[in-house]
Design a protein around this motif. Structure first.
Motif, short mmCIF file in Angstrom:
data_model
loop_
_atom_site.label_atom_id
_atom_site.label_comp_id
_atom_site.label_asym_id
_atom_site.label_seq_id
_atom_site.Cartn_x
_atom_site.Cartn_y
_atom_site.Cartn_z
N TYR A 247 57.04 50.58 80.54
CA TYR A 247 58.51 50.46 80.18
C TYR A 247 58.89 51.34 79.31
N ASN B 30 71.90 45.74 74.99
CA ASN B 30 70.90 44.41 75.22
C ASN B 30 71.37 43.05 75.90
N ARG C 282 67.35 45.01 86.84
CA ARG C 282 66.64 43.67 86.85
C ARG C 282 67.66 42.68 86.11
N VAL D 31 67.31 40.12 83.42
CA VAL D 31 66.69 39.87 82.57
C VAL D 31 66.35 38.37 82.13
N LEU E 246 69.01 46.31 68.45
CA LEU E 246 68.29 45.33 68.64
C LEU E 246 68.07 45.30 70.19
N GLU E 247 66.67 45.05 70.70
CA GLU E 247 66.52 44.72 71.99
C GLU E 247 65.96 43.29 71.92
N SER E 248 66.10 42.46 73.00
CA SER E 248 65.55 40.94 73.17
C SER E 248 64.24 41.16 74.08
N ASN F 268 62.49 44.08 78.23
CA ASN F 268 63.88 43.32 77.71
C ASN F 268 63.78 42.06 78.63
#
Lengths: 101, 416
Positions: free
Chosen positions: A18, A52, A75, A77, B252-254, B300
């Motif tokens: 990824y 995000n 996708r 998430v 940020l990424e979750s 993610n």
């Protein structure tokens, strides 16, 4: 989670590596290397900031243990449901303005 | 009601009929001086220290589910302060000191157990790195002890020392590290905050942040608008979503992190032990189950569950560390949503929106930080400036280049 590679068919996600958000754009120009400098904001945005989203996410996967293609996967998430898998090369080419190589 | 051996005895004699709820369940008032968004460990600790240290009385914590329903109840309960970099070490050491006095402070049994955290090394170069880390820790007044193979063997003879690929050469031990009962941390802080007048408002999801003339003035919630002099966000994996309500886009990424617990067995692992050749950490709960985990899944995710390849990976690492684990059955596993930052370190800071404060980026190491995070966030909110302990955790450090990258992997949140 299984990803349907356009070249290899449906494979387990352990075959893929990824990278991250596929919607960020690498700026074409070099930045002035200081906060607030010309072009700095574009690079800061590209390197660090992410939407995000908690929903549909377009992201780059590398089929590293398969055909080694870079893929753009769309996708959800929250459920891992995959809506589309495209060749990253085709996505990038389609994005280039007409006239550019 | 103050908890003590006398209250316990009197309740035992009265058939446990006199216990009262540990906190009120109030409806929101129309406005507060400070509203904390997120009723997890960090949010509750923030509210508690705002009331205790800074004397504020008019505080609310709003939580979309029930208190402690997020990551504070989903981690592997490890506390430690064995960090390398300036900016991190003093902060986490302050957290460990707060853990050491926590139960007396909040009058609640959080089962703080300083059983030691042992990081194993498997090569000469890794030993060098641990020597450096241990020295950095000791320079900050943190305890660290380098063990050779015999030293580790005395503590944990069941490990696979002669593993063909990853032989165990020794370890770095922090004796003051250990585990804390995670749910009790949420409950203890909740009760202590409630006793100081903090309104803990559950099942109240924030749906918007009202900003007027560049200043945050309150939150829209499923229980109506709540005015706020100041708003503190402690929303972990949902930080990006909540901050977006105020127009912020964050580094940020979750990501989802899974954790596991095995069936209960007799006492076996006395410490917290981590596998240095991969990413695996294990301890044993007081009920006897082995509590363990590894890496985040790596993509993610807002789903509080992960996928099988990561589970397989974690099990393999556990097996390489202590083959006897292969005879155990996994009882259950779960996932939590981590707010992975771009350098692997947290953010406790003001934001470009006046009156809006940010506490996020804990990656998968937020539990150990709970007391200091709340303490520093409370300071930042009350004084409008960071404390020395969180001075390095600035939101603008990504633009100014003052990153705190313990792992040295750059702006790849899934690698931290």
């Amino acid at each position: 989670m299984r990803i349907r590679c356009p070249h290899c068919g449906e494979r387990g996600n352990e075959e893929f590596a990824y990278l991250g958000d596929a919607t960020v754009r690498r700026p074409d120009h070099l930045p002035e290397a200081r906060a607030g400098g010309e072009g700095f904001a574009d690079w800061y945005d590209y390197v660090y900031l992410r939407d995000n989203p908690a929903g549909e996410h377009r992201e780059l996967w590398h089929h590293v243990h398969g055909c080694r293609s870079w893929l753009v996967v769309t996708r959800e998430v929250r459920s891992h449901a995959i809506a589309a898998v495209e060749d990253a090369r085709a996505v990038a080419r389609a994005r280039k303005p007409a006239g550019e190589a | 009601m103050r908890y003590s051996v006398f209250s316990l005895l009197s309740q035992a004699l009265a058939g446990n009929t006199g216990w009262r709820p540990a906190w009120r369940d109030p409806q929101p008032r129309s406005a507060y001086d400070v509203v904390i968004v997120g009723g997890g460990g960090h949010g509750l600790a923030t509210a508690y220290y705002l009331a205790k240290v800074h004397g504020l009385r008019n505080i609310a914590v709003v939580e979309k589910g029930y208190l402690g329903s997020g990551n504070v109840g989903r981690n592997t309960t490890i506390v430690r302060s064995n960090y390398l970099l300036p900016g991190n070490t003093p902060f986490y050491e302050w957290s460990l000191k707060l853990w050491e006095g926590l139960e007396q402070d909040i009058n609640y049994n959080a089962m703080v157990s300083q059983r030691g955290v042992l990081n194993l090394y498997h090569s000469d170069s890794q030993r060098d790195a641990y020597v450096r880390r241990g020295n950095a820790m000791m320079l900050c007044g943190v305890d660290a002890e380098l063990l050779d193979q015999d030293g580790v063997r005395r503590l944990a003879p069941y490990l696979d020392f002669d593993n063909a690929r990853f032989p165990i050469q020794g370890g770095l031990l922090q004796k003051r590290g250990g585990t804390v009962r995670h749910d009790a941390v949420a409950w203890g802080y909740a009760r202590a905050a409630d006793l100081r007048g903090v309104d803990l408002i559950q099942n109240c999801e924030v749906t918007g942040i009202r900003v007027e003339n560049g200043r945050a003035v309150g939150v829209e919630t499923t229980k109506g608008f709540i005015g706020a002099g100041k708003i503190g966000l402690a929303c972990a994996g949902n930080t990006s979503r909540v901050a977006a309500m105020a127009g912020l886009r964050l580094p940020l990424e979750s990501h989802v992190l899974q954790a596991f617990v095995s069936e209960g067995v007799k006492p076996m692992i006395d410490q917290v032990i981590t596998f240095g050749a991969g990413h695996f950490y294990v301890s044993q709960s007081d009920k006897g189950g082995l509590v363990f985990g590894g890496d985040i899944d790596g993509y993610n995710s807002y789903a509080q569950r992960g996928n099988l390849p990561t589970i397989e990976d974690v099990m393999e690492e556990g097996f390489a560390l202590m083959p006897s684990i292969g005879r155990l059955r996994v009882l259950r596993h779960w996932g939590g949503i981590m707010d992975m930052s771009m350098d692997g370190s947290p953010i406790i800071d003001r934001t470009p929106v006046e009156g809006l404060y940010l506490n996020c980026g804990w990656c998968y190491g937020g539990f150990k930080a709970t007391p200091a995070s709340g303490w520093c966030f409370a300071h930042t909110i009350a004084r409008d400036e960071p404390h020395a302990y969180n001075a390095a955790y600035r939101l603008d450090r990504f633009a100014t280049g003052r990153l705190i990258d313990e792992k040295g992997t750059g702006s790849t949140p899934n690698k931290h």
